[in-house]
Design an enzyme around this catalytic site. Structure first.
Site: not given
Lengths: 387, 387
Positions: A10, A198, A209, A146-149
């Site tokens: 994301k 999470e 996310d 910060g890309l929701g890995s």
């Protein structure tokens, strides 16, 4: 039987940081995926359920882990196996999981690994009990950028496990599409399990996310409430990962401190961001049928991104690496905005539909010459899918 | 008798653009001056008043102009000579001035020249009538860079002319200081004449540039009202002139258009700027007695500058040259902000009191390697002075 589930990463299109202070924010799925391929060993193979192993193959990092099924019993709870009711990981379970990790060598540089293994062990045993099997994980997403890995990891893992156990399933399409979508109810269940994963990794995640990774498209969130947006005409963006590590907590605290030093000015800044997120939400839901309409939509989006970036700079969360990206893309008349915590991390650049590929190639080359890593993505596409 | 009058340029510390939409702004004098040296020819010299000449020597550009006194009569009005009551240039006077310029060769590249000569002829004849004399103008200020060069020209010229005619004068100090200050009443008169000159050059000036150049220190202005601030502990700044020409009108119009496209977000942006200008106004008036107090004052100023810069970027008035300055100074942990219209023009960088000279030299060298021109200035100092 093998199940493959893939879940997207994301980006935050608008509202990061300000969301902590009550403004709306908008997150969107990107077509960079984490894929979990899960194969359950037939009962009896490898010596039967109890004597089999559960394996996790983190293909990108070249690491594999395995646990004898007999050892996994300690993680189970009485209510384990009730996959329809996702339950948080209890302190006892967490302690049992920590024991399971003790015997494994975890490279110091991979601090995320313990958390990722813990989430895996929790989700696997909660959903499949102690059935022997092997999960192979691959990902297009950079970690910790910060890309929701981690959310994509938890969502794809939960999706694969729940599909394998039969708790969720695709309608059994005509097979024309490689990837198939779940129904809304099934997605809700996957999302709840992924959220438990999470929590193991992040402590107190917002849930945004995993929601974006599960449901795809875009989500507006404000004061803890989520609204699914129907994004039309997915936009293309260049994501530039500056590879500069950030301390998200310190950045969030810095904004709060600035807000307490300049309460009036910062309240206006947050209010401006809120207006931008709301406006952006309504724009992405507009259907644009022709080139002119798409171009005008892009103009609006890029103006809102530029405004949001300015406001983020006024919060003090920019970084020289981000400025370098802004300056580089500005030379090509392209608008950029940091995404996520700032202080490094990733930067978004809107790619107009009519931009020549040769220009995009030049920008990318120039950005990569600074040591950055670029990803060309579509924004606002599908969430969790299986094949 | 020779009179020398010098008047400073100005910077906008906070609030540019937003001031058009009702926010407060703060302007400050800088120690870059325009100096007018005026020598009146004694009656009879060169053939008497009527047969003498009025000369203007623009030393920096190597241009000189002269007009026979007899030709100047056409510019005079009945009430000319009543120097205590500054009157605007009438259409008839302007036409007479235009005629006086016809015989002179004005280089095409110097579009400011006609306006500057017109203002000179108006001020000279209005204040001194047709007395023969010579004014030599020199300046530290770059022209057309938003540093108030025309106001400094009009203020120093008005100051010199009014001193020569005896309408204003310094108290006649002990001679220990090279430059002496006028009293408040005299400054008011100079300011009003300078404003008439500004109107000839700019059409509808706000009056802020000539007010800062005349009175010095800092001035807060909001909705047409000026408040003189007493700036304590003048701060040091680096001014970087990007040498990128701007179209101020287009930039102002661009902000207004953005405000009409995004009324709610932009209203919040302007409100945030207003808070910043108000806060900055109260900070500059605080007396700081020791290094710690000065450092903390600098920290506050630089935080407000950073916030204001972000808000200017959200208005869309930045430029790649400005971004280059920001990025360059950020590498040295220095905070910068565009000043004036943006879209090129000048950028301010706060120089902390404790910054090593070697660092400042490095930043300056790096900025100049981009083709920029740097000025190290003190902000908030004296206005008009004579010697």
């Amino acid at each position: 039987m093998e199940v493959r589930a893939r879940a997207p990463g994301k980006i935050i299109l608008a509202g990061e940081h300000a969301v902590v202070h009550g403004s709306a924010a908008v997150a969107a799925a990107i077509n960079l995926y984490t894929t979990t391929s899960l194969r359950l060993h037939p009962a009896g193979e490898g010596g039967g359920a109890d004597s089999g192993v559960v394996e996790l193959d983190l293909r990108d990092s070249g690491l594999t882990f395995s646990w004898p099924c007999s050892q996994l019993r300690g993680v189970l709870r009485e209510e384990s196996g009730r996959v329809g009711v996702p339950t948080p990981c209890s302190p006892d379970q967490l302690a049992a999981i920590a024991k399971l990790l003790e015997g494994h060598e975890i490279p110091e540089a991979k601090i995320w690994l313990s958390a990722g293994l813990s989430a895996f062990l929790f989700l696997y045993t909660s959903i499949l009990g102690c059935r022997p099997g092997k999960a192979v994980v691959t990902s297009d997403l950079p970690m910790g950028a910060g890309l929701g890995s981690s959310a994509a990891y938890n969502v794809s893992m939960s999706g694969a496990l729940l599909t394998a156990t039969g708790a969720v399933g695709v309608g059994g399409g005509d097979g024309a599409e490689e990837w198939e979508l779940f129904g809304k109810h099934d997605l809700e269940l996957v999302n709840q399990w992924a959220f438990q994963g999470e929590k193991i990794i992040h402590g107190k995640p917002s849930g945004i996310d995993n929601a974006v990774s599960t449901f795809g498209s875009m989500i507006k969130f404000k004061k803890g409430e989520f609204t699914n947006l129907k994004s039309r005409n997915p936009v293309k963006m260049l994501i530039t990962d500056t590879r500069v590590g950030r301390n998200t907590k310190a950045l969030v605290a810095g904004v709060s401190e600035r807000a307490s030093r300049h309460p009036e000015a910062m309240a206006s800044v947050f209010h401006a961001v809120n207006s931008i997120s709301e406006e952006l939400s309504s724009i992405v839901e507009l259907a644009a049928e022709d080139e002119i309409a798409i171009t005008s939509k892009e103009d609006k989006l890029s103006e809102l991104m530029e405004m949001n970036q300015g406001l983020l700079q006024s919060m003090g969360v920019s970084h020289s690496s981000i400025e370098t990206v802004l300056r580089t893309t500005l030379k090509y008349n392209l608008v950029s905005k940091l995404t996520g915590a700032g202080g490094g991390g990733c930067v978004l650049t809107l790619i107009p539909m009519l931009l020549a590929n040769i220009v995009l190639d030049k920008v990318t080359t120039e950005l990569e010459s600074h040591g950055f890593r670029c990803f060309k993505v579509e924004v606002g596409g599908q969430g969790l899918q299986v094949s």
